[in-house]
Scaffold this motif. Structure first.
Motif, short mmCIF file in Angstrom:
data_model
loop_
_atom_site.label_atom_id
_atom_site.label_comp_id
_atom_site.label_asym_id
_atom_site.label_seq_id
_atom_site.Cartn_x
_atom_site.Cartn_y
_atom_site.Cartn_z
N ASP A 92 -45.92 50.54 -68.18
CA ASP A 92 -45.04 49.61 -68.90
C ASP A 92 -45.84 48.68 -69.80
O ASP A 92 -45.41 48.32 -70.90
N ALA A 93 -47.04 48.29 -69.32
CA ALA A 93 -47.91 47.42 -70.13
C ALA A 93 -48.37 48.15 -71.39
O ALA A 93 -48.44 47.56 -72.48
N MET A 94 -48.67 49.44 -71.27
CA MET A 94 -49.08 50.22 -72.44
C MET A 94 -47.95 50.27 -73.47
O MET A 94 -48.19 50.11 -74.68
N LEU A 95 -46.73 50.48 -73.02
CA LEU A 95 -45.59 50.53 -73.94
C LEU A 95 -45.30 49.15 -74.52
O LEU A 95 -44.89 49.02 -75.68
N GLY B 173 -51.79 58.45 -71.31
CA GLY B 173 -52.68 59.27 -72.12
C GLY B 173 -52.10 60.64 -72.46
O GLY B 173 -52.21 61.11 -73.59
N LEU B 174 -51.48 61.28 -71.47
CA LEU B 174 -50.88 62.59 -71.71
C LEU B 174 -49.61 62.46 -72.55
O LEU B 174 -49.32 63.33 -73.38
N THR B 175 -48.89 61.39 -72.34
CA THR B 175 -47.71 61.11 -73.17
C THR B 175 -48.12 60.94 -74.62
O THR B 175 -47.45 61.45 -75.54
N TYR B 176 -49.24 60.27 -74.84
CA TYR B 176 -49.77 60.10 -76.20
C TYR B 176 -50.09 61.45 -76.84
O TYR B 176 -49.75 61.69 -78.00
N ILE B 177 -50.72 62.34 -76.07
CA ILE B 177 -51.06 63.67 -76.60
C ILE B 177 -49.81 64.43 -77.02
O ILE B 177 -49.75 65.03 -78.09
N LYS C 81 -38.72 53.18 -81.40
CA LYS C 81 -38.66 54.10 -80.26
C LYS C 81 -37.81 55.29 -80.67
O LYS C 81 -36.69 55.12 -81.18
N ALA C 82 -38.36 56.47 -80.48
CA ALA C 82 -37.64 57.66 -80.93
C ALA C 82 -37.87 58.82 -79.98
O ALA C 82 -38.92 58.91 -79.32
N LEU C 83 -36.89 59.69 -79.91
CA LEU C 83 -37.06 60.95 -79.17
C LEU C 83 -37.97 61.87 -79.97
O LEU C 83 -38.02 61.81 -81.20
N PHE C 84 -38.70 62.73 -79.28
CA PHE C 84 -39.54 63.70 -79.97
C PHE C 84 -39.55 65.02 -79.20
O PHE C 84 -39.34 65.05 -77.98
N PRO C 85 -39.79 66.13 -79.90
CA PRO C 85 -39.73 67.45 -79.26
C PRO C 85 -40.99 67.78 -78.47
O PRO C 85 -42.08 67.30 -78.80
N VAL C 86 -40.82 68.60 -77.44
CA VAL C 86 -41.95 69.05 -76.62
C VAL C 86 -41.98 70.58 -76.57
O VAL C 86 -41.00 71.25 -76.94
N ALA C 87 -43.09 71.11 -76.10
CA ALA C 87 -43.27 72.57 -76.08
C ALA C 87 -42.50 73.24 -74.95
O ALA C 87 -42.23 74.45 -75.01
N GLY C 88 -42.17 72.49 -73.90
CA GLY C 88 -41.33 73.02 -72.83
C GLY C 88 -42.00 74.07 -71.95
O GLY C 88 -43.21 74.25 -71.96
N GLY D 182 -38.73 72.61 -77.73
CA GLY D 182 -38.00 71.86 -78.75
C GLY D 182 -37.09 70.78 -78.19
O GLY D 182 -36.49 70.02 -78.96
N SER D 183 -36.97 70.71 -76.86
CA SER D 183 -36.15 69.66 -76.25
C SER D 183 -36.70 68.28 -76.62
O SER D 183 -37.92 68.10 -76.71
N LEU D 184 -35.80 67.33 -76.81
CA LEU D 184 -36.21 65.98 -77.20
C LEU D 184 -36.35 65.11 -75.95
O LEU D 184 -35.49 65.12 -75.07
N VAL D 185 -37.45 64.36 -75.88
CA VAL D 185 -37.73 63.53 -74.71
C VAL D 185 -38.17 62.14 -75.16
O VAL D 185 -38.43 61.90 -76.34
N THR D 186 -38.27 61.24 -74.19
CA THR D 186 -38.78 59.89 -74.45
C THR D 186 -40.16 59.73 -73.84
O THR D 186 -40.58 60.53 -72.98
N GLU D 187 -40.86 58.69 -74.27
CA GLU D 187 -42.16 58.38 -73.67
C GLU D 187 -42.00 58.06 -72.19
O GLU D 187 -42.83 58.45 -71.37
N GLU D 188 -40.93 57.34 -71.85
CA GLU D 188 -40.70 56.98 -70.46
C GLU D 188 -40.53 58.21 -69.57
O GLU D 188 -41.00 58.24 -68.43
N TYR D 189 -39.85 59.22 -70.08
CA TYR D 189 -39.65 60.47 -69.34
C TYR D 189 -41.00 61.13 -69.04
O TYR D 189 -41.26 61.55 -67.90
#
Length: 294
Positions: free
Chosen positions: A72-75, A129-133, A213-220, A263-270
Motif C-alpha cells: 500500500d505504501a508503494m502505491l 516488483g512483479l506487478t511493476y513488470i 489508476k487504470a486496468l491493464f491487460p496480462v498474458a494470462g 488479454g484480461s484486464l487487471v488492477t495493480e491491487e489484484y
C-alpha cells in the motif's frame, strides 16, 4: 522540497511508516519529495529479521498484513499528488528496487546496482516488483506499433526477477527496465541530491499530475504455460533445482496475471494480492526457510 533522509538500508515497518508520513507532509505544503539515503547504499531490501517475532508468533498469516502495508505504501508513493523522486546510489535491491520503481522519477548515480534479488533467499518479490513488470509490459505493448502482445514484452522482466539479475550500472538498469528513458543518470554522487531536487521542482512547475489508476491487460494462463514449459526443460536438464522451478512458476503466475484468459484486464491491487499470497506461502516452505537461515 520535502526531503526524507533515511536509513533505508533495510526496509522495515518503521521505515514504511516514515515514507507514508513523508508523502503526507509533502502533499500538505511542498512541491514534491526526494527519497534518498546519505550513505552508499540506497536500500538493500526488506529487513526480514524485524519480522521474525511476528512470524514466530503467528506464522506467515501474521506477515501478510505487514506485507500489505508495504504494498500500500508503494502505491501511495506512485499515486502521490506531488512528484516523488528517488535519488539512488549504490545498492537498490529487492524492496529498495521496488521503492525506486514506484517513484515518479529516479535520479541514479552511474554506480548503482539495481535488481529484484528475492529468489536468492527462496522468496518472490512481494512489494510490487512483479506487478511493476506486468504493468510495464502492458504499457510497452500499448505504445508499440508492431502488434506484439503483452507476453513479448514480459519475457525479459520475468527472466530478470527469476534469475535475480542485478544491473551493474545505472545504464544497464535502463536496459533491464528498472530505470526509464525519462530518468536521469549522474556521474558524480555529490550531484545526486541537487539534481533530484531540481527534477522535483521542474516536474512541479510543469504541472505534475500523478498517473491515472487504470486496468491493464496480462498474458494470462497461456503465458504461464509458456514460461513453465521453458523452465521445466531447464529443471529436467539439471540447470535449475526443483525449488527454483517452483519459484519461477510463482513469479510467472504473478506477472502473467494468474489463471485468467490472455488479454484480461487487471488492477495493480489484484496482482499485488497474488504477490502477497505467494510470498507468505513461501515463508512456510522448508526449502525457503533453509535459504533464509543459510
Amino acid at each position: 522540497i520535502a526531503s526524507i533522509t533515511a536509513k533505508l538500508h533495510l526496509i522495515s515497518p518503521l521505515v514504511t511508516e516514515g515514507l507514508l508520513k513523508a508523502v503526507e507532509i509533502a502533499e500538505a505544503g511542498y512541491k514534491g519529495l526526494v527519497v534518498w539515503s546519505p550513505d552508499d547504499v540506497f536500500s538493500a531490501g526488506a529487513n526480514l529479521e524485524s519480522l521474525m517475532p511476528v512470524f514466530m508468533k503467528l506464522g506467515s498469516k501474521g506477515i501478510a498484513p505487514e506485507e500489505k502495508k508495504l504494498q500500500d505504501a508503494m502505491l501511495r508513493i506512485r499515486y502521490a499528488n506531488v512528484p516523488v523522486v528517488a535519488a539512488m546510489r549504490g545498492l537498490a535491491l529487492g524492496g529498495g528496487c521496488e521503492l525506486a520503481v514506484h517513484c515518479a522519477r529516479r535520479v541514479a548515480h552511474v554506480e548503482s546496482y539495481v535488481g529484484l534479488v528475492e529468489v536468492g533467499v527462496g522468496l518472490v518479490p512481494g512489494a510490487g516488483g512483479l506487478t511493476y513488470i506486468a504493468r510495464r509490459a502492458a504499457e510497452m505493448a500499448a505504445a508499440g506499433n508492431s502488434g506484439a502482445d503483452v507476453f513479448t514484452f514480459l519475457k525479459d522482466g520475468f527472466l530478470s526477477a527469476a534469475t535475480a539479475k542485478v544491473a551493474t550500472s545505472a545504464h544497464e538498469a535502463k536496459k533491464i527496465g528498472y530505470l526509464l528513458d525519462s530518468d536521469v543518470i549522474v556521474p558524480n554522487k555529490d550531484e545526486l541530491l541537487h539534481v533530484a531536487t531540481a527534477q522535483v521542482k521542474g516536474m512541479f512547475e510543469s504541472g505534475y499530475r500523478p498517473p491515472h489508476k487504470a486496468l491493464f491487460p496480462v498474458a494470462g494462463r497461456s503465458g504461464i504455460a509458456s514460461i513453465k514449459g521453458q523452465v521445466a526443460n531447464m529443471r529436467d536438464g539439471g540447470f535449475v533445482s526443483a525449488h527454483d522451478y517452483h519459484l519461477a512458476s510463482l513469479i510467472a503466475d504473478v506477472v502473467c496475471g494468474g489463471e485468467v484468459e490472455a488479454g484480461s484486464l487487471v488492477t495493480e491491487e489484484y496482482l499485488m494480492a497474488l504477490e502477497r499470497k505467494h510470498f507468505c506461502a513461501l515463508l512456510d516452505n522448508p526449502k525457503t526457510q533453509e535459504r533464509i537461515m543459510g
